[in-house]
Design a protein around this motif. Structure first.
Motif, PDB file in Angstrom:
ATOM      1  N   SER A  50       0.837  -1.210   0.000  1.00 54.57           N
ATOM      2  CA  SER A  50       0.000   0.000   0.000  1.00 54.57           C
ATOM      3  C   SER A  50       0.866   1.252   0.000  1.00 54.57           C
ATOM      4  O   SER A  50       0.586   2.224  -0.727  1.00 54.57           O
ATOM      5  CB  SER A  50      -0.924   0.004   1.223  1.00 54.57           C
ATOM      6  N   GLN A  51       1.924   1.260   0.812  1.00 60.23           N
ATOM      7  CA  GLN A  51       2.811   2.421   0.851  1.00 60.23           C
ATOM      8  C   GLN A  51       3.555   2.596  -0.468  1.00 60.23           C
ATOM      9  O   GLN A  51       3.786   3.725  -0.908  1.00 60.23           O
ATOM     10  CB  GLN A  51       3.815   2.268   1.999  1.00 60.23           C
ATOM     11  N   THR A  52       3.900   1.507  -1.114  1.00 55.06           N
ATOM     12  CA  THR A  52       4.604   1.581  -2.396  1.00 55.06           C
ATOM     13  C   THR A  52       3.753   2.262  -3.447  1.00 55.06           C
ATOM     14  O   THR A  52       4.243   3.072  -4.258  1.00 55.06           O
ATOM     15  CB  THR A  52       4.998   0.169  -2.870  1.00 55.06           C
ATOM     16  N   PRO A  56       5.662   8.730  -2.685  1.00 60.02           N
ATOM     17  CA  PRO A  56       6.530   9.109  -3.818  1.00 60.02           C
ATOM     18  C   PRO A  56       7.682   8.130  -4.019  1.00 60.02           C
ATOM     19  O   PRO A  56       8.243   7.599  -3.066  1.00 60.02           O
ATOM     20  CB  PRO A  56       7.058  10.494  -3.396  1.00 60.02           C
ATOM     21  N   GLY A  57       8.012   7.919  -5.263  1.00 56.96           N
ATOM     22  CA  GLY A  57       9.132   7.063  -5.610  1.00 56.96           C
ATOM     23  C   GLY A  57       8.874   5.593  -5.411  1.00 56.96           C
ATOM     24  O   GLY A  57       9.799   4.778  -5.529  1.00 56.96           O
ATOM     25  N   LEU A  66       6.596  13.677   0.854  1.00 59.12           N
ATOM     26  CA  LEU A  66       5.277  14.259   0.609  1.00 59.12           C
ATOM     27  C   LEU A  66       5.316  15.764   0.877  1.00 59.12           C
ATOM     28  O   LEU A  66       6.030  16.225   1.768  1.00 59.12           O
ATOM     29  CB  LEU A  66       4.230  13.621   1.526  1.00 59.12           C
ATOM     30  N   PRO A  67       4.528  16.554   0.134  1.00 54.39           N
ATOM     31  CA  PRO A  67       4.426  17.979   0.473  1.00 54.39           C
ATOM     32  C   PRO A  67       3.741  18.164   1.822  1.00 54.39           C
ATOM     33  O   PRO A  67       3.010  17.283   2.291  1.00 54.39           O
ATOM     34  CB  PRO A  67       3.575  18.543  -0.679  1.00 54.39           C
TER      35      PRO A  67
END
Length: 474
Positions: A50-52, A56-57, A66-67
């Motif tokens: 899920s995180q992948t 980002p990247g 992340l902004p």
């Protein structure tokens, strides 16, 4: 239902002079360890996949990229989803984690309901992926222990066997998480309070070994983080270690107290409001310390190699402690073992940076103070000093570090005990849960009594009116 005699017959063991009870519980421990190891591994894979896709990247745990507005929005959005999800569940299904496990093992004496484990799986997944400051090890212990309930549906288990297999599943989860099979065994003795006897400890050992094998097959020798070669440079550093242990004990007591205060403050809140409160706190703190989001083990790797400066470590320490205390206090479906390691690691990293240029006897290696700080904070928060020391030995593979570890862990334990007594983060939350249940039962009993009294008064009034009508007719 499967019968143990049939299993022995199939394995051609029925004629051997074996202790059948011990063999039975050992085999059941192996099955529990296998199921727990697979389930915990699936949980971790679900988080990482899920995180992948989300971060980002395509890098798991890369919340720092992340902004700022998204670092704020993500935990709040996750809290909203969790809040709506939990509010549609019966109150009995909302209980998850190690506190839930302790409640069933020590007080209810019943098999863990697997439906709560399903809630734990998906609730923990959402909480961690959305960046809340909780870990996967606490949910993993619940998931591992809940596999005993599945076994009980197929095999007639006694109350003692249900208890032992739940403990064995928890040990397998800890062993699989950190590649520490012995620490997993000690964990259930100190935290889950399993009494040491041969029949009790054998299934726990077997399950822990099997859980470790499953983890190593998937993640290799370093499933959580890679520990560098460590050593204490000089015995003259022992006073520094004692002082650091005192500081960690104070922080551990402060963390437990802050979690308890948050829980008391939000005890009557709806899950949606409580979870969003935690999301707002985490999102705000993540503007200055994005490393607090998720399990934060990437920050531990940087601390080990002196990759964070003093200011960054101080901000990480304060932000992680506050965010985790709030998250635990509002009963988010995540754990606190991982955050305690990060907090302790930050204290150790700060200590090392301070003494490098200010203490003339410093000769230590990079990451040494961070490592012993991690296990000291874990021991002080969980009130499990021996499990912390064994984890130190297994994670480092270095017996020369044990002396320093013993000093810092014991010092932290003494300091925490002096401030808050013999209470862990788990038992503190469990006491509050029992207090809330007692208050709810008292309110329900009061309402029932008032309803019964009102019905009795109404019946008396009806009877009185009927008697008056009869009297007038006469």
């Amino acid at each position: 239902m499967l019968h143990f005699s049939a299993i022995l017959s199939a394995l051609k063991l029925e004629k051997l002079p074996l202790d059948r009870l011990l063999l039975r519980i050992a085999l059941l421990g192996a099955v529990t360890g296998l199921m727990a190891g697979v389930l915990v591994t699936l949980f971790r894979l679900a988080i990482e996949i899920s995180q992948t896709f989300l971060l980002p990247g395509g890098q798991a745990g890369n919340y720092e990229a992340l902004p700022g507005w998204l670092r704020f929005l993500l935990p709040v959005a996750g809290a909203v989803v969790l809040g709506f999800f939990f509010e549609r569940l019966p109150a009995s299904k909302r209980s998850v984690g190690i506190v839930h496990l302790l409640n069933f093992m020590r007080f209810r004496k019943q098999p863990l309901p697997f439906s709560n484990a399903v809630v734990q799986f998906f609730g923990g997944l959402i909480a961690i992926v959305s960046g809340h400051s909780v870990d996967r090890e606490g949910p993993g212990v619940h998931l591992g222990a809940a596999t005993a309930g599945l076994i009980g549906r197929k095999i007639n288990l006694t109350e003692d066997e249900n208890y032992l297999l739940a403990a064995a599943g928890g040990a397998a989860a800890i062993a699989a998480a950190f590649n520490t099979p012995l620490a997993g065994v000690i964990f259930v003795i100190e935290v889950l309070r399993v009494r040491y006897t041969i029949n009790n400890i054998v299934p726990v050992i077997v399950a822990s070994v099997v859980g470790t094998v499953i983890s190593r097959l998937v993640y290799g020798q370093n499933p959580a983080f890679e520990v560098p070669a460590l050593a204490i440079g000089s015995l003259a550093e022992l006073p520094v270690i004692v002082l650091m242990g005192l500081m960690i004990g104070i922080l551990g007591a402060g963390f437990i107290h802050a979690s308890t205060l948050t829980a008391k403050f939000t005890l009557s809140w709806r899950p949606l409001y409580a979870f969003v409160f935690a999301g707002l706190i985490t999102g705000l703190l993540a503007q200055w310390a994005p490393a607090i989001m998720g399990v934060s083990y990437d920050a531990v790797d940087r601390i080990f190699h002196n990759g964070l400066g003093m200011q960054a470590l101080l901000v990480l320490l304060i932000a992680k402690l506050i965010a985790t205390a709030v998250s635990v206090g509002v009963r988010l479906p995540g754990g606190l073992i991982g955050p305690s390691l990060v907090i302790g690691g930050a204290v150790g990293g700060l200590t090392e940076l301070l003494i490098q240029s200010n203490y003339p006897f410093y000769q230590g290696s990079a990451g040494f103070y961070a490592m012993i700080g991690m296990v000291a904070m874990m021991g002080a928060t969980l009130r499990a000093p021996l499990a912390a020391l064994v984890a130190l030995m297994e994670l480092t593979g270095n017996m020369n570090i044990i002396l320093s570890g013993m000093i810092v862990v014991v010092t932290a334990e003494i300091a925490a005990s002096a401030l808050i007594g013999d209470v862990s983060a788990f038992t503190a939350m469990l006491k509050l849960q029992h207090k809330r249940e007692a208050e709810q039962n008292a309110r329900e009993n009061l309402l029932k009594a008032e309803k019964a009294r009102a019905e009795s008064n109404a019946e008396k009034e009806k009877q009185s009116a009927a008697d008056e009508i009869i009297h007038k007719k006469d």
